[in-house]
Design a protein around this motif. Structure first.
Motif, PDB file in Angstrom:
ATOM      1  N   THR A 128      -2.098  -4.976  -4.580  1.00  0.00           N
ATOM      2  CA  THR A 128      -2.256  -3.546  -4.311  1.00  0.00           C
ATOM      3  C   THR A 128      -3.707  -3.161  -4.538  1.00  0.00           C
ATOM      4  OG1 THR A 128      -1.902  -2.631  -6.534  1.00  0.00           O
ATOM      5  CG2 THR A 128       0.058  -3.193  -5.248  1.00  0.00           C
TER       6      THR A 128
ATOM      7  N   HIS B 134      -6.790   0.264  -3.545  1.00  0.00           N
ATOM      8  CA  HIS B 134      -7.200   1.459  -2.830  1.00  0.00           C
ATOM      9  C   HIS B 134      -8.337   1.155  -1.859  1.00  0.00           C
ATOM     10  CE1 HIS B 134      -4.784   3.739  -5.669  1.00  0.00           C
ATOM     11  NE2 HIS B 134      -5.028   4.827  -4.973  1.00  0.00           N
TER      12      HIS B 134
ATOM     13  N   VAL C 134      -8.003  -5.227   1.424  1.00  0.00           N
ATOM     14  CA  VAL C 134      -6.669  -5.541   1.926  1.00  0.00           C
ATOM     15  C   VAL C 134      -6.774  -6.239   3.281  1.00  0.00           C
ATOM     16  CG1 VAL C 134      -4.485  -4.551   2.698  1.00  0.00           C
ATOM     17  CG2 VAL C 134      -5.633  -3.634   0.667  1.00  0.00           C
TER      18      VAL C 134
ATOM     19  N   LEU D 126       0.827  -1.205   0.000  1.00  0.00           N
ATOM     20  CA  LEU D 126       0.000   0.000   0.000  1.00  0.00           C
ATOM     21  C   LEU D 126       0.859   1.252   0.000  1.00  0.00           C
ATOM     22  CD1 LEU D 126      -2.692  -0.892   2.700  1.00  0.00           C
ATOM     23  CD2 LEU D 126      -2.733  -1.331   0.251  1.00  0.00           C
TER      24      LEU D 126
ATOM     25  N   LEU E  45      -5.512   6.966   1.564  1.00  0.00           N
ATOM     26  CA  LEU E  45      -5.025   6.146   0.452  1.00  0.00           C
ATOM     27  C   LEU E  45      -5.680   6.535  -0.859  1.00  0.00           C
ATOM     28  CD1 LEU E  45      -3.241   3.897  -0.483  1.00  0.00           C
ATOM     29  CD2 LEU E  45      -4.985   2.263   0.158  1.00  0.00           C
TER      30      LEU E  45
END
Length: 326
Positions: A205, A207, A212, A50, A324
């Motif tokens: 990866t 957003h 995550v 991240l 983020l």
């Protein structure tokens, strides 16, 4: 004796990281994109990478894949130096890019077959892999469709199938669920977890913090080309000063009462929009009780209230100073 040797070899292989990056430096003129960056991804894990836009994530991944040269440092994949000509090692890697990369002139099945052929040249060996990939992403009924006829979610699934058909040991997923519906998102996340359970190491990866937290075993947060923090989601949350966030409905909070709230020792930030008071707190056992005592003493009428623990977004905000999604 042979069994002992095999067991020892397997144990040694398990210790070798899937990806090892040490002191990696990459400059573009005067700009430092990677600043002595370190990364270790263990075999068999789903690893979250991240960072805000411009943090160096894409540069790091491109260096790992030998798509970019770098100024100094070490990169090893499964214990081997990663170079542009290490084709045997590259065959063990799959890439699912953020931007859908397929040929509009080819059907679903033809696209998957083409990308698989880059790693598996013999059609007889490739054919069952293509069919398995089609079934894995749930595109059997769409196998003869061209990409232009697919929805956004189905296109994402095709993108994944093209990247994993050759059964790679290491797979990079770069924002695989951007702009897809919830059903497709769930299917993609479940698919990633299935690939991992089948033995693939995943670098992920996104957003979307909830994704995550849902699928990643460990998470590395980076910014300005540097390694900032590493751990499980819970370990990262325990690294920061932020504790709970408290939201309280109230229509008559005075400026004096808001000032009293802000003077409380555990309060990091308090905002009031005329309808709801939101307070970001440091860790403490009696934050809510102490906050309510101040409001009651001020004569404020209290409606609905909620308290939630820190999230990965709180971790990100505290470590990088930006959300983020920025």
């Amino acid at each position: 004796m042979a069994d002992e040797t095999t067991a020892t070899t397997q144990a040694a292989q398990a210790i070798v990281p899937a990806v090892h990056v040490s002191q990696l430096v990459k400059r573009y003129g005067d700009m430092v994109a990677l600043d002595y960056f370190d990364l270790d991804v263990q075999q068999g894990e789903i690893f979250g990478l991240l960072g805000p836009n411009g943090s160096g994530k894409t540069t790091a991944i491109n260096c790992i894949l030998a798509l970019l040269t770098y100024d100094s440092g070490t990169i090893r994949v499964f214990g081997e130096p990663m170079t542009p000509t290490n084709y045997a090692l590259k065959r063990r890697i799959g890439i699912v890019p953020q931007n859908v990369a397929v040929f509009n002139e080819l059907t679903v099945a033809e696209n998957i077959d083409y990308f698989c052929s880059l790693y598996v040249p013999k059609k007889a060996e490739r054919a069952p892999l293509v069919e398995e990939a089609i079934d894995f992403v749930g595109l059997r009924e769409f196998r003869k469709y061209r990409p232009g006829k697919l929805s956004g979610g189905l296109l994402r699934r095709l993108n994944i199938a093209c990247g994993i058909a050759h059964k790679p040991d290491l797979i990079f997923f770069d924002e695989p669920t951007v702009a897809v519906d919830p059903q497709s998102r769930n299917a993609i996340l479940e698919g990633i977890q299935k690939l991992n359970k089948a033995g693939a190491t995943v670098i992920y990866t996104s957003h979307y913090m909830e994704e995550v937290e849902q699928i990643c075993d460990r998470i590395l947060i980076m910014d300005h080309g540097r390694h900032l923090a590493l751990g499980t989601a819970e370990e990262l949350k325990n690294m920061i000063d932020t504790g709970e966030r408290i939201a309280i409905e109230t229509l008559d909070l005075s400026d004096e009462a808001l000032a009293e709230v802000r003077r409380l020792g555990f309060v990091i930030e308090a905002t009031y929009n005329g309808r709801e008071l939101e307070v970001r707190c440091r860790r403490g056992e009696h934050n809510l009780m102490d906050l309510l005592a101040v409001l009651r003493a001020a004569g404020a009428n209290i409606g609905h209230l909620a308290s939630r623990p820190p999230t990965l977004n709180d971790v990100f905000l505290e470590l990088t100073g930006t959300a983020l999604r920025d």
